[in-house]
Design a protein around this motif. Structure first.
Motif, PDB file in Angstrom:
ATOM      1  N   HIS A   1       0.788   5.306   0.640  1.00  0.00           N
ATOM      2  CA  HIS A   1      -0.034   6.328   1.295  1.00  0.00           C
ATOM      3  C   HIS A   1       0.552   7.709   1.056  1.00  0.00           C
ATOM      4  O   HIS A   1       1.762   7.888   1.109  1.00  0.00           O
ATOM      5  CB  HIS A   1      -0.062   6.124   2.811  1.00  0.00           C
ATOM      6  CG  HIS A   1      -0.402   4.732   3.231  1.00  0.00           C
ATOM      7  ND1 HIS A   1      -1.650   4.377   3.660  1.00  0.00           N
ATOM      8  CD2 HIS A   1       0.336   3.599   3.290  1.00  0.00           C
ATOM      9  CE1 HIS A   1      -1.653   3.086   3.970  1.00  0.00           C
ATOM     10  NE2 HIS A   1      -0.457   2.595   3.756  1.00  0.00           N
TER      11      HIS A   1
ATOM     12  N   PRO B   1      -0.039  10.843   3.139  1.00  0.00           N
ATOM     13  CA  PRO B   1      -0.698  11.526   4.244  1.00  0.00           C
ATOM     14  C   PRO B   1      -0.712  13.023   3.972  1.00  0.00           C
ATOM     15  O   PRO B   1       0.080  13.517   3.168  1.00  0.00           O
ATOM     16  CB  PRO B   1       0.197  11.201   5.438  1.00  0.00           C
ATOM     17  CG  PRO B   1       1.528  10.909   4.855  1.00  0.00           C
ATOM     18  CD  PRO B   1       1.286  10.332   3.500  1.00  0.00           C
ATOM     19  N   PRO B   2      -1.623  13.773   4.629  1.00  0.00           N
ATOM     20  CA  PRO B   2      -1.738  15.205   4.342  1.00  0.00           C
ATOM     21  C   PRO B   2      -0.457  15.997   4.600  1.00  0.00           C
ATOM     22  O   PRO B   2      -0.332  17.111   4.106  1.00  0.00           O
ATOM     23  CB  PRO B   2      -2.862  15.675   5.264  1.00  0.00           C
ATOM     24  CG  PRO B   2      -3.410  14.495   5.935  1.00  0.00           C
ATOM     25  CD  PRO B   2      -2.664  13.298   5.550  1.00  0.00           C
TER      26      PRO B   2
ATOM     27  N   LEU C   1       6.546  11.190   2.754  1.00  0.00           N
ATOM     28  CA  LEU C   1       6.671  12.218   3.790  1.00  0.00           C
ATOM     29  C   LEU C   1       6.837  13.597   3.183  1.00  0.00           C
ATOM     30  O   LEU C   1       6.543  14.603   3.805  1.00  0.00           O
ATOM     31  CB  LEU C   1       7.872  11.906   4.701  1.00  0.00           C
ATOM     32  CG  LEU C   1       7.849  10.549   5.388  1.00  0.00           C
ATOM     33  CD1 LEU C   1       9.044  10.398   6.302  1.00  0.00           C
ATOM     34  CD2 LEU C   1       6.571  10.347   6.183  1.00  0.00           C
TER      35      LEU C   1
ATOM     36  N   TYR D   1       4.983   5.314   3.003  1.00  0.00           N
ATOM     37  CA  TYR D   1       4.441   6.640   3.283  1.00  0.00           C
ATOM     38  C   TYR D   1       5.286   7.693   2.596  1.00  0.00           C
ATOM     39  O   TYR D   1       6.505   7.699   2.728  1.00  0.00           O
ATOM     40  CB  TYR D   1       4.412   6.915   4.791  1.00  0.00           C
ATOM     41  CG  TYR D   1       3.224   6.278   5.456  1.00  0.00           C
ATOM     42  CD1 TYR D   1       3.272   4.949   5.849  1.00  0.00           C
ATOM     43  CD2 TYR D   1       2.042   6.973   5.656  1.00  0.00           C
ATOM     44  CE1 TYR D   1       2.178   4.345   6.432  1.00  0.00           C
ATOM     45  CE2 TYR D   1       0.938   6.382   6.242  1.00  0.00           C
ATOM     46  CZ  TYR D   1       1.019   5.070   6.621  1.00  0.00           C
ATOM     47  OH  TYR D   1      -0.073   4.480   7.197  1.00  0.00           O
TER      48      TYR D   1
ATOM     49  N   ASP E   1       3.990  -1.087   3.740  1.00  0.00           N
ATOM     50  CA  ASP E   1       3.327   0.213   3.683  1.00  0.00           C
ATOM     51  C   ASP E   1       4.364   1.279   3.380  1.00  0.00           C
ATOM     52  O   ASP E   1       5.385   1.364   4.052  1.00  0.00           O
ATOM     53  CB  ASP E   1       2.650   0.537   5.018  1.00  0.00           C
ATOM     54  CG  ASP E   1       1.424  -0.318   5.231  1.00  0.00           C
ATOM     55  OD1 ASP E   1       0.393  -0.023   4.622  1.00  0.00           O
ATOM     56  OD2 ASP E   1       1.516  -1.301   6.007  1.00  0.00           O
TER      57      ASP E   1
ATOM     58  N   CYS F   1       2.409  15.522   3.389  1.00  0.00           N
ATOM     59  CA  CYS F   1       3.436  15.448   2.351  1.00  0.00           C
ATOM     60  C   CYS F   1       3.295  16.513   1.274  1.00  0.00           C
ATOM     61  O   CYS F   1       4.260  16.816   0.580  1.00  0.00           O
ATOM     62  CB  CYS F   1       3.478  14.067   1.717  1.00  0.00           C
ATOM     63  SG  CYS F   1       2.178  13.761   0.523  1.00  0.00           S
TER      64      CYS F   1
ATOM     65  N   GLU G   1       0.836  -1.198   0.000  1.00  0.00           N
ATOM     66  CA  GLU G   1       0.000   0.000   0.000  1.00  0.00           C
ATOM     67  C   GLU G   1       0.866   1.242   0.000  1.00  0.00           C
ATOM     68  O   GLU G   1       1.859   1.313   0.723  1.00  0.00           O
ATOM     69  CB  GLU G   1      -0.912   0.016   1.233  1.00  0.00           C
ATOM     70  CG  GLU G   1      -2.220  -0.723   1.009  1.00  0.00           C
ATOM     71  CD  GLU G   1      -3.080  -0.709   2.243  1.00  0.00           C
ATOM     72  OE1 GLU G   1      -3.317   0.381   2.779  1.00  0.00           O
ATOM     73  OE2 GLU G   1      -3.518  -1.805   2.657  1.00  0.00           O
TER      74      GLU G   1
END
Lengths: 303, 255
Positions: free
Chosen positions: A98, A100-101, A156, A154, A152, A103, A96
């Motif tokens: 992602h 996130p807000p 950043l 992310y 996962d 980044c 997955e």
């Protein structure tokens, strides 16, 4: 000094930053004519790339990849599953991606960015089809239990070439992965064998003591290029991606075989020669990335 | 043992065979904290501004195993549905990575944190300085190692400063756990799991004002006073670390 365009006369009177904001395309085109990009790179040059393994202590394998300002944190957590009856000797992999807000200013909480789903799918397809991981290695007891590896990733900090950075962090996380030593009890439940337990309580025989690292073959590496007129720009920043919309991502494996190629539309149609140029540039990039990955792995072993 | 929060309910993370760790006997005079700290000693704090380039301001904080990133965006246009407002708006959100906790995907349990972050910062920001617009404060907990919320709040106020948002003072946050008759400051995850009560203060040291205080669990008045003193003192110390971090960043960018 520059080419004749409607904004050329204005540019003499305007501050550079204002010109960059108001006429981004002209700003870039003028740089490209001089074979240089605003951040000082040549057309074919990728940004500085760094890798750090083992960034997340709570995961079984993890890596932090940075390409320029684009930062990706990938971590793997191993869980136990029952293999399907069709493939009793195979574990599985869930990938997955992602955003996130934190980044990027375009992502808002509760509204996942469309691009995140696209990259998630591309990553999943690339990693599973590259054959980098032999799912049979994830088996614990045939037909009974196997590993499910949750990867996962992310983002950043999003500054272009997200797929490249995500793939690099994913590959690095797998090379850092240490599978926990486990034993299986009579009911088929899996337990982690801790250091103290190894001292030899009966009924605690570890089942995977010699299978703690995955063998990674045909590791995939990627390079994203932007196509604009006749220019090819390697490893674009977010600003470049927003101005010139046609991108092309080539994924090659360590034996220089083509794994995937994505050209998601865009106003520029690629000639086969442009495609070949992109593949050639990716070949060069694979060498750089291999070196960076190997250095990160050997740094880890020294520590 | 199946994790209900996990994406696929048919998998579980293997545990050790031993029972869950019992609460240690804290009456035992020899009891020491798992990381060897004194009861009134905070974890070493690592703070850096400018962690995320794409944001107007950002900060990274690492207190032991607790690692968080906060990005600040704006002041920017408020959502269309919002009514006209003479003063600025603050919008906060905290999320966890799926690997932040020892069992995958458990971090999403803390729904109340976003509004607590909002309440803790609201009083410190000069909202009149950006009328009609919104400042967004987004936090991501990379790894949860205990005292997550206070770390996020301190980190967020640093990120706001990095973004150049006007504030009355930096907000420093510290929590204290009550364990029997002992008070331990800046608890780790394990200590939080067997605490009797917890107290958190978010504080603006140079104005001597508290923006938020939460108390949960079993407390005597005497203990509350003691814990507040501890927290306020630790907040003041944390603030000096935070301001020296900002000074360093300003100094580096001037060179």
């Amino acid at each position: 000094m520059g080419p004749s365009s409607s904004s050329a006369d204005l540019s003499a009177e305007m501050e550079v930053d204002a010109f960059r904001r108001l006429f981004p395309l002209q700003f870039y085109e003028r740089h490209l004519l001089e074979s240089i990009r605003p951040d000082g790179r040549t057309h074919q040059q990728a940004r500085d790339t760094t890798l750090a393994l083992g960034a997340v202590a709570s995961a079984d394998g993890s890596a932090l990849a940075k390409i320029g300002c684009t930062t990706m944190l990938a971590a793997i957590k191993m869980e136990v599953m029952t293999p399907t009856t069709d493939l009793p000797d195979e574990g599985n992999l869930t990938i997955e991606f992602h955003m996130p807000p934190i980044c990027s200013p375009i992502v808002r909480p509760g509204k996942p960015a469309d691009i995140a789903a696209v990259i998630s799918k591309e990553l999943s397809d690339t990693i599973l089809s590259s054959g980098m991981i032999n799912l049979k290695e994830l088996s614990l007891v045939s037909g009974k239990t196997a590993w499910m590896a949750y990867l996962d990733i992310y983002c950043l900090d999003a500054d272009g070439a997200l797929f490249d950075a995500a793939l690099l962090s994913a590959v690095a996380a797998f090379s850092h992965l240490q599978i926990p030593v486990v034993s299986v009890n009579d009911e088929g439940k899996v337990f982690i064998v801790s250091e103290e337990d190894k001292a030899g309580k009966p009924g605690n025989e570890p089942v995977n003591i010699d299978k703690r690292k995955l063998v990674l073959s045909n590791i995939p590496y990627s390079l994203t290029c932007l196509l604009h007129k006749n220019y090819i720009l390697a490893d674009p920043t977010a600003e470049e991606e927003s101005i010139m919309e046609t991108s092309l991502t080539v994924v090659l494996n360590s034996s220089r075989q083509l794994v995937s190629l994505y050209k998601p539309g865009g106003p520029v149609l690629a000639y086969t020669s442009a495609l070949q140029d992109c593949v050639a540039m990716t070949m060069q990039r694979v060498k750089e990335l291999q070196k960076i990955l190997n250095e990160a792995i050997s740094d880890m072993e020294v520590v | 043992m199946a994790t209900k929060a996990s994406a696929s309910p048919s998998t579980y993370s293997p545990s050790t065979r031993r029972r869950k760790q019992e609460r240690p006997n804290i009456k035992d005079p020899d009891w020491v904290r798992s990381d060897g700290r004194g009861f009134h000693q905070c974890r070493p704090a690592f703070l850096r501004t400018g962690a995320v380039n794409a944001a107007a301001g950002s900060a990274y904080a690492e207190f032991g195993n607790t690692k968080v990133i906060v990005s600040v965006f704006g002041p920017r246009e408020s959502k269309k549905a919002m009514m006209y407002s003479d003063i600025g708006r603050l919008n906060c959100n905290i999320s966890y990575t799926t690997f932040a906790t020892s069992i995958r995907g458990q971090g999403s349990d803390h729904k109340e944190y976003s509004s607590m972050l909002h309440k803790a910062l609201e009083g410190a920001i000069i909202l009149e300085s950006f009328p009609k617009t919104t400042v967004d404060v987004f936090a991501l907990v990379l790894e949860s190692g205990g005292s997550d919320l206070p770390v996020v709040i301190s980190c967020a106020s640093l990120a706001l400063a990095d973004a150049g948002i006007m504030m009355y003072d930096l907000v420093a946050a510290v929590s204290v756990s009550c364990l029997g008759t002992n008070l331990i400051i800046d608890p780790v995850l394990e200590e939080e799991s067997y605490q009797d009560g917890s107290l958190m203060i978010t504080f603006m040291p140079s104005r001597n004002e508290v923006t938020q205080m939460t108390i949960t669990g079993e407390w005597s008045t005497q203990k509350i006073h003691e814990a507040m003193e501890l927290c306020l003192d630790a907040c003041s110390k944390l603030r000096t670390i935070m301001s020296s971090c900002l000074k360093e960043a300003a100094f580096a960018s001037n060179e």
